[in-house]
Scaffold this active site. Structure first.
Site, PDB file in Angstrom:
ATOM      1  N   HIS A 130      23.062  26.651  23.586  1.00 51.87           N
ATOM      2  CA  HIS A 130      21.751  27.255  23.832  1.00 51.87           C
ATOM      3  C   HIS A 130      21.755  27.856  25.222  1.00 51.87           C
ATOM      4  CE1 HIS A 130      17.922  26.568  26.093  1.00 51.87           C
ATOM      5  NE2 HIS A 130      17.456  27.344  25.134  1.00 51.87           N
ATOM      6  N   VAL A 142      17.181  32.892  29.702  1.00 48.82           N
ATOM      7  CA  VAL A 142      16.773  33.340  31.038  1.00 48.82           C
ATOM      8  C   VAL A 142      15.435  34.041  30.874  1.00 48.82           C
ATOM      9  CG1 VAL A 142      19.020  33.475  32.190  1.00 48.82           C
ATOM     10  CG2 VAL A 142      18.265  35.364  30.751  1.00 48.82           C
ATOM     11  N   ARG A 143      14.519  33.811  31.814  1.00 50.53           N
ATOM     12  CA  ARG A 143      13.159  34.294  31.606  1.00 50.53           C
ATOM     13  C   ARG A 143      12.484  34.616  32.941  1.00 50.53           C
ATOM     14  NH1 ARG A 143      13.796  28.957  30.663  1.00 50.53           N
ATOM     15  NH2 ARG A 143      12.610  27.521  31.977  1.00 50.53           N
ATOM     16  N   HIS A 185      12.658   9.317  22.871  1.00 51.66           N
ATOM     17  CA  HIS A 185      12.504   8.399  21.745  1.00 51.66           C
ATOM     18  C   HIS A 185      13.844   7.947  21.180  1.00 51.66           C
ATOM     19  CE1 HIS A 185      12.867  12.391  19.924  1.00 51.66           C
ATOM     20  NE2 HIS A 185      13.202  11.822  18.786  1.00 51.66           N
ATOM     21  N   HIS A 205      31.093  22.983  32.477  1.00 49.18           N
ATOM     22  CA  HIS A 205      30.456  22.658  33.758  1.00 49.18           C
ATOM     23  C   HIS A 205      31.119  23.385  34.930  1.00 49.18           C
ATOM     24  CE1 HIS A 205      27.308  19.721  32.871  1.00 49.18           C
ATOM     25  NE2 HIS A 205      28.039  19.421  31.807  1.00 49.18           N
ATOM     26  N   SER A 245      16.496  34.459  24.800  1.00 46.67           N
ATOM     27  CA  SER A 245      16.722  33.075  24.384  1.00 46.67           C
ATOM     28  C   SER A 245      17.657  33.071  23.187  1.00 46.67           C
ATOM     29  CB  SER A 245      15.396  32.392  24.029  1.00 46.67           C
ATOM     30  OG  SER A 245      15.599  31.057  23.644  1.00 46.67           O
ATOM     31  N   GLY A 264       0.597  32.490  20.683  1.00 41.14           N
ATOM     32  CA  GLY A 264       0.504  33.404  19.557  1.00 41.14           C
ATOM     33  C   GLY A 264       1.738  34.241  19.359  1.00 41.14           C
ATOM     34  N   GLY A 265       2.895  33.698  19.751  1.00 37.94           N
ATOM     35  CA  GLY A 265       4.143  34.428  19.573  1.00 37.94           C
ATOM     36  C   GLY A 265       4.547  34.527  18.110  1.00 37.94           C
TER      37      GLY A 265
END
Length: 304
Positions: free
Chosen positions: A108, A111-112, A177, A147, A94, A260-261
């Site tokens: 930004h 990939v995961r 918002h 793009h 990330s 908990g990272g």
């Protein structure tokens, strides 16, 4: 899901982190990423790299993590109750880059890969990721290049993939918002497993590999554009939107904190400086108004 598959994904992600850091260091005269290796008590760890106070990049982080645990956090199971009470492994790269020059967009990418297992039951796994662009003073040609590169990443997997994941990106990176998109979008996909492991993994790699191709030419074209206090003030104000999205909506941030990272690595995406102003509005006809009027709304950039 076998161990070789998991190792294959991890090796790719570590190599991707190396390649992206090398490419970004190539635009800096002297500044380099510092590396921070960390372990997680519950299982796993990561390799965080941060570049700060560069000539081009004010602050940027490129993080690899591979964490494991006995129970997924609420952000992962809220819409997927079948994941409850499963052990998991989650790994990914990330990154967020905040440039100095307001004419260079923030970017930004991530990939995961996640796998959730329970004895006696089949593994549940999927890939996710994407990249998006957040300009302050946008140039149409830069947005088109971004793009077009996103479309090239998707093209080998079908003509319908880019418009589908481009739409997902517009919908995901939307500040409800504020009733505006975070930027000009790109690609976003999640829960990808219907193609099978090899093809799904190949698509994740294509997205990861196209990020630098999409971003680096924009940096090189805009990094020396003259600017003054007005542009800097607007950049800092718009960075506030970035913070709002990450803390209110971003699922990756929520997953990291709830599981908990490592907080420093999770929040490396935050800009080093940001401003908020009460009820600020751009002057009609100004360059700042162009961003709101022409760019912060979902649209078909490539005319597909």
């Amino acid at each position: 899901m076998n161990t070789d598959n998991i190792t294959q994904v991890k090796n790719y992600l570590l190599n991707l982190q190396d390649q992206i850091c090398t490419a970004l260091e190539g635009i800096e005269a002297e500044t380099r990423f510092i590396e921070d290796l960390w372990d997680r008590v519950e299982g796993g760890g990561g390799r965080t790299r941060v570049l700060a106070n560069g000539q081009v990049i004010e602050q940027g982080g490129v993080n690899f993590s591979h964490v494991s645990g006995f129970k997924l956090p609420p952000s992962a199971t809220a819409k997927r109750p079948e994941l409850a009470d499963r052990q998991f492994q989650a790994m990914g790269v990330s990154l967020v880059i905040h440039p100095n020059n307001p004419y260079v967009p923030t970017s930004h990418a991530n990939v995961r890969f996640l796998i959730a297992e329970k004895p006696g039951e089949p593994s549940i796994w999927w890939f996710g990721g994407g990249f998006d662009l957040t300009p302050f003073y946008p140039f149409k040609e830069d947005v088109l290049h971004w793009h077009q590169t996103a479309r090239e990443a998707c093209r080998p997997f079908g003509d319908d993939i880019y418009p589908a994941y481009k739409k997902c990106c517009d919908e995901y990176f939307f500040l409800k918002h504020r009733n505006e998109t975070r930027g000009v979008g790109g690609l976003f996909f999640d829960d990808l497993n219907e193609w099978g492991f090899e093809r799904s993994f190949a698509f994740m790699q294509s997205v990861g590999n196209h990020y630098i191709d999409a971003y680096l030419p924009i940096i090189q074209k805009r990094k020396d554009t003259p600017y003054g206090d007005r542009e800097r003030d607007f950049q800092l104000y718009r960075r506030g939107r970035y913070v709002e999205f990450n803390l209110v909506y971003d699922r990756g941030t929520l997953f990291g904190l709830q599981s908990g990272g490592r907080t420093e690595s999770i929040l490396m995406s935050m800009p080093p400086v940001a401003h908020w102003k009460y009820n600020w509005q751009p002057e009609p006809g100004s360059a700042e108004a162009v961003l709101y009027e022409e760019y912060l709304k979902p649209q078909n950039w490539l005319g597909d």
